[in-house]
Design a protein around this motif. Structure first.
Motif, PDB file in Angstrom:
ATOM      1  N   ASP A  24       1.087  -1.588  -0.136  1.00 59.55           N
ATOM      2  CA  ASP A  24      -0.195   0.180  -0.136  1.00 59.55           C
ATOM      3  C   ASP A  24       1.036   1.529  -0.175  1.00 59.55           C
ATOM      4  O   ASP A  24       1.463   1.711   1.283  1.00 59.55           O
ATOM      5  CB  ASP A  24      -0.895   0.170   1.515  1.00 59.55           C
ATOM      6  N   THR A  26      -0.102   4.438  -1.493  1.00 57.60           N
ATOM      7  CA  THR A  26      -1.312   5.857  -1.563  1.00 57.60           C
ATOM      8  C   THR A  26      -0.274   6.313  -1.122  1.00 57.60           C
ATOM      9  O   THR A  26      -0.323   6.191   0.253  1.00 57.60           O
ATOM     10  CB  THR A  26      -2.963   5.121  -0.837  1.00 57.60           C
ATOM     11  N   GLY A  27      -0.471   7.608  -2.078  1.00 57.23           N
ATOM     12  CA  GLY A  27      -0.230   8.797  -1.292  1.00 57.23           C
ATOM     13  C   GLY A  27       1.370   9.410  -1.321  1.00 57.23           C
ATOM     14  O   GLY A  27       1.778  10.245  -1.799  1.00 57.23           O
ATOM     15  N   VAL A  49      -0.603   0.167  -5.492  1.00 56.14           N
ATOM     16  CA  VAL A  49      -2.433   1.232  -4.717  1.00 56.14           C
ATOM     17  C   VAL A  49      -3.503   0.433  -5.191  1.00 56.14           C
ATOM     18  O   VAL A  49      -3.606   0.716  -5.958  1.00 56.14           O
ATOM     19  CB  VAL A  49      -2.526   3.001  -5.354  1.00 56.14           C
ATOM     20  N   CYS A  51      -7.220  -0.192  -5.819  1.00 57.95           N
ATOM     21  CA  CYS A  51      -7.959   0.686  -6.688  1.00 57.95           C
ATOM     22  C   CYS A  51      -9.214   0.014  -6.069  1.00 57.95           C
ATOM     23  O   CYS A  51      -9.376  -0.634  -5.529  1.00 57.95           O
ATOM     24  CB  CYS A  51      -7.810   0.592  -8.487  1.00 57.95           C
TER      25      CYS A  51
END
Length: 281
Positions: A24, A26-27, A49, A51
């Protein structure tokens, strides 16, 4: 980001090709991804990431650059994901296109993963590029295997396929890294797929990867898929067929890659392997 460490295409952490896996990311921005990959120092680290539709966006970074597709990090990611969330089929969205990956549990209890590449194809290599490539490798034309003509193959990333006439020629890898890096960067080549043919279904490979800051890859799933497409396109093998690729032995990290080549040039090449976690969470 939590970075997991797996070795792909081996059942032992002392073999295979190490990959970083972030399930993960993410960001995280590009600078953070590259810095993480550089700090880890493996040939690639995969950043995932999730979806909203259940598929996974995935990006691959070497210590020096992003690459569009990486086979061994894909296998490592699929095994890491399956160990935590269960086996099944994942759809990975790579910069090269969509790559489905299926995981299952063997009779011995280990997890095996199979990816299906994007549609492969190959192109001719120019006389100039071939001459410069051989010079950088410190090979002569007499070192080439006539049954495996030089060509640039693709199954998510570009890999020149260079056939070695003998196993001894393959074992003696001593190349000009700066010169080869410059040539590969100019042509957008990921690795050089040096191949010795033991039999119609058994091959031994080595893969220099200087653009990524890596002298040699111990196991290269993307090149294995490209090579499978190359064999089919040039009609050097009769599909459907499965082949075995041995890699990493000359550098002390033995790896085993299974490649399944289906009929039809539009069909992707399947690459199968295991992965083992090198360090506990």
């Amino acid at each position: 980001m939590k970075v997991l460490q797996y070795s792909a295409f081996s059942t032992h952490s002392s073999g295979g090709n190490p990959a970083g896996v972030v399930l993960d990311a993410t960001g995280a921005d590009d600078a953070s991804l590259l810095a993480t990959a550089a700090e880890l120092g493996f040939s690639e680290t995969a950043f995932v990431v999730p979806c909203g539709d259940g598929s996974l966006n995935i990006r691959y970074f070497s210590p020096l650059m992003e690459v569009p597709f990486c086979g061994h990090a894909t296998i490592a990611t699929a095994v890491a994901y399956a160990e935590r969330y269960g086996v099944g089929t994942l759809l990975l969205r790579t910069k090269a296109g969509e790559v489905p990956v299926t995981t299952s549990i063997t009779a011995e209890g280990s997890i095996v993963a199979t990816l299906v590449s994007v549609t492969p194809h190959s192109i001719a290599i120019s006389d100039t590029d071939l001459r410069e490539l051989l010079a950088a490798l410190r090979w002569s034309p007499d070192d080439l295997e006539p049954c495996l003509p030089p060509r640039v193959a693709y199954a998510g990333a570009w890999h020149p396929v260079i056939g070695a006439a003998t196993r001894a020629r393959l074992a003696d890898l001593d190349y000009d890294m700066p010169t080869l890096k410059s040539l590969m960067t100019h042509n957008d080549w990921a690795t050089i797929d040096l191949v010795w043919r033991e039999s119609p279904t058994v091959y031994h490979c080595r893969n220099p990867f200087p653009p990524g800051g890596i002298v040699e890859d111990p196991a290269t799933g993307a090149a294995a898929a490209a090579f499978g497409g190359y064999l089919r396109e040039l009609e050097l093998i009769t599909a459907p067929v499965s082949i075995t690729i041995h890699q990493g032995h000359d550098m002390g990290r033995p790896s085993l890659i299974k490649v399944t080549i289906p009929d039809g040039r539009e069909n992707g090449i399947s690459v199968t392997g295991t992965a083992i976690q090198m360090r506990a969470d």
